[in-house]
Write an enzyme that holds these catalytic residues in place. Structure first.
Site, PDB file in Angstrom:
ATOM      1  N   GLY A 121       0.816  -1.128   0.214  1.00 36.11           N
ATOM      2  CA  GLY A 121      -0.172  -0.039   0.058  1.00 36.11           C
ATOM      3  C   GLY A 121       0.782   1.355  -0.097  1.00 36.11           C
ATOM      4  N   GLY A 180       0.004   5.259  -0.742  1.00 34.76           N
ATOM      5  CA  GLY A 180      -1.025   5.559  -0.017  1.00 34.76           C
ATOM      6  C   GLY A 180      -0.566   6.842   0.905  1.00 34.76           C
ATOM      7  NE  ARG A 239      -3.294   3.269  -4.817  1.00 33.07           N
ATOM      8  CZ  ARG A 239      -3.251   4.099  -3.879  1.00 33.07           C
ATOM      9  NH1 ARG A 239      -4.054   5.012  -3.765  1.00 33.07           N
ATOM     10  NH2 ARG A 239      -2.672   3.540  -2.632  1.00 33.07           N
ATOM     11  CE1 TYR A 265      -9.737   0.786   8.467  1.00 36.80           C
ATOM     12  CE2 TYR A 265     -10.703   2.338   9.936  1.00 36.80           C
ATOM     13  CZ  TYR A 265      -9.480   2.016   9.381  1.00 36.80           C
ATOM     14  OH  TYR A 265      -8.257   2.342   9.370  1.00 36.80           O
ATOM     15  CB  ILE A 284      -2.989  10.362   9.217  1.00 39.27           C
ATOM     16  CG1 ILE A 284      -2.981   9.363  10.210  1.00 39.27           C
ATOM     17  CG2 ILE A 284      -1.670  10.857   8.738  1.00 39.27           C
ATOM     18  CD1 ILE A 284      -2.148   8.002   9.811  1.00 39.27           C
TER      19      ILE A 284
HETATM   20  C1  AKB Z   1     -10.743   6.598   8.776  1.00 36.59           C
HETATM   21  O1  AKB Z   1     -11.454   7.651   8.821  1.00 36.59           O
HETATM   22  O2  AKB Z   1     -11.369   5.502   8.105  1.00 36.59           O
HETATM   23  C2  AKB Z   1      -9.144   6.530   9.258  1.00 36.59           C
HETATM   24  C3  AKB Z   1      -9.127   6.006  10.512  1.00 36.59           C
HETATM   25  C4  AKB Z   1      -9.438   6.773  11.564  1.00 36.59           C
HETATM   26  O3  AKB Z   1      -8.866   4.930  10.758  1.00 36.59           O
HETATM   27  N1  AKB Z   1      -8.696   7.853   8.894  1.00 36.59           N
END
Ligand code: AKB
Length: 305
Positions: free
Chosen positions: A8, A11, A34, A138, A168
């Site tokens: 990755g 990124g 990519r 996630y 970030i």
């Molecule tokens: C997201 O917003 O999904 C990421 C994270 C906080 O892991 N930036």
């Protein structure tokens, strides 16, 4: 950490790690699904991290000794593609672990996220070890990853280290598909003098961190003496916490005009289950972590970009 594979690599974090390691004369093999359209200061090979045999081949032929596994589908995009995100975030991590076992690679960095927390986690200021009950897919993949990491370190005697990153902030390589992306989008709109429709409500407080601190936290953790690391899953690290309204005011303070409309969408539900602040005292105690770049400086640097 002499010969590093970054997955990755194109990124937001990958590009910064490439810059850091190549400046320190450390060999880097960058991979990404990519195509690499811009020049980067290291070897690049286009590779899907789900192709374990290709990864294995690369690791062998480039004599890799450390892996920074940065591939992930972020929260907002993952919510639209739950099964794809599970496959990418978890199967890729399993591949990396298998490659490590096959090639006797001991050192790995894998980013976790504030998404591992949930409404049971004392969101006002989350401690290192609260109840972890994420509700976004996630967050679920990140929590599963933390458990896989802990299990693999013990079972296969690997040394995978991890940080729970907040949002970030970097303007050079932008993130994509995250819930914290509004920060970058709002500053981009200020620079481009366009109206910004913010997908979170104006008082949604979330933790953030400037990219330089995100990179140096990982480097510090990777270089820390193993005997000092008391956290076995992933370390909390904090930068600063802001709301969209606070960001808007800071942009105005810097002399930029910005028109923001607040129109929360499905991402608001994700943000509601994430912490406002993070207690990173364990990282401070164990490996001397301390964020160097505050909110005002982050905005100033980003608007100058
Ligand atoms: C997201 O917003 O999904 C990421 C994270 C906080 O892991 N930036």
């Amino acid at each position: 950490m002499n010969r590093i594979l970054i997955t990755g690599a194109l990124g937001q974090l990958g590009i910064e790690f490439i810059k850091y390691f190549t400046k320190s004369n450390i060999f880097v093999l960058a991979t990404d699904i990519r195509e690499c359209k811009n020049e980067i200061p290291c070897e690049f090979i286009q590779c899907d991290v789900l192709e374990k045999n290709k990864l294995n081949q690369l690791v062998k032929s480039y004599k890799i000794d450390t892996i920074f596994h940065l591939v992930a589908m972020l929260s907002a995009k993952a919510e639209k593609h739950p099964f794809k995100s599970w496959k990418l975030n978890i199967d890729s991590f399993q591949n990396i672990i298998e490659v490590c076992v096959d090639n006797e690679i001991k050192k790995v960095f894998w980013p976790s996220s504030i998404a591992v927390f949930g409404t049971d986690s004392k969101l006002g200021c989350v401690p290192q070890n609260p109840i972890l009950n994420p509700s976004s897919i996630y967050g679920i993949t990140k929590l599963a990853g933390e458990k896989l990491l802990e299990y693999s370190n013990k079972k296969f005697n690997i040394d995978i280290r991890s940080i729970r990153y907040p949002g970030i902030i970097s303007m050079s390589t932008k993130p994509g598909g995250g819930t914290t992306d509004y920060v970058i989008e709002m500053m981009d709109s200020a620079i481009n003098k366009s109206k910004y429709v913010c997908f979170l409500s104006k008082n949604t407080e979330l933790p953030m961190m400037y990219i330089d601190d995100a990179v140096s936290s990982a480097i510090q953790l990777m270089r820390a003496d193993k005997s000092k690391l008391s956290v076995k899953d992933s370390y909390n690290v904090a930068g600063f916490s802001i709301t969209p309204e606070i960001l808007k005011k800071q942009i105005l303070k810097n002399g930029f005009k910005i028109d923001v409309e607040f129109k929360p969408d499905f991402r608001q539900e994700i943000a509601n289950t994430w912490p406002k602040k993070i207690d990173d005292s364990k990282a401070k105690l164990d490996w001397g972590w301390s964020a160097q770049i505050g909110f005002e400086e982050t905005v100033k640097k980003s608007l100058k970009f």
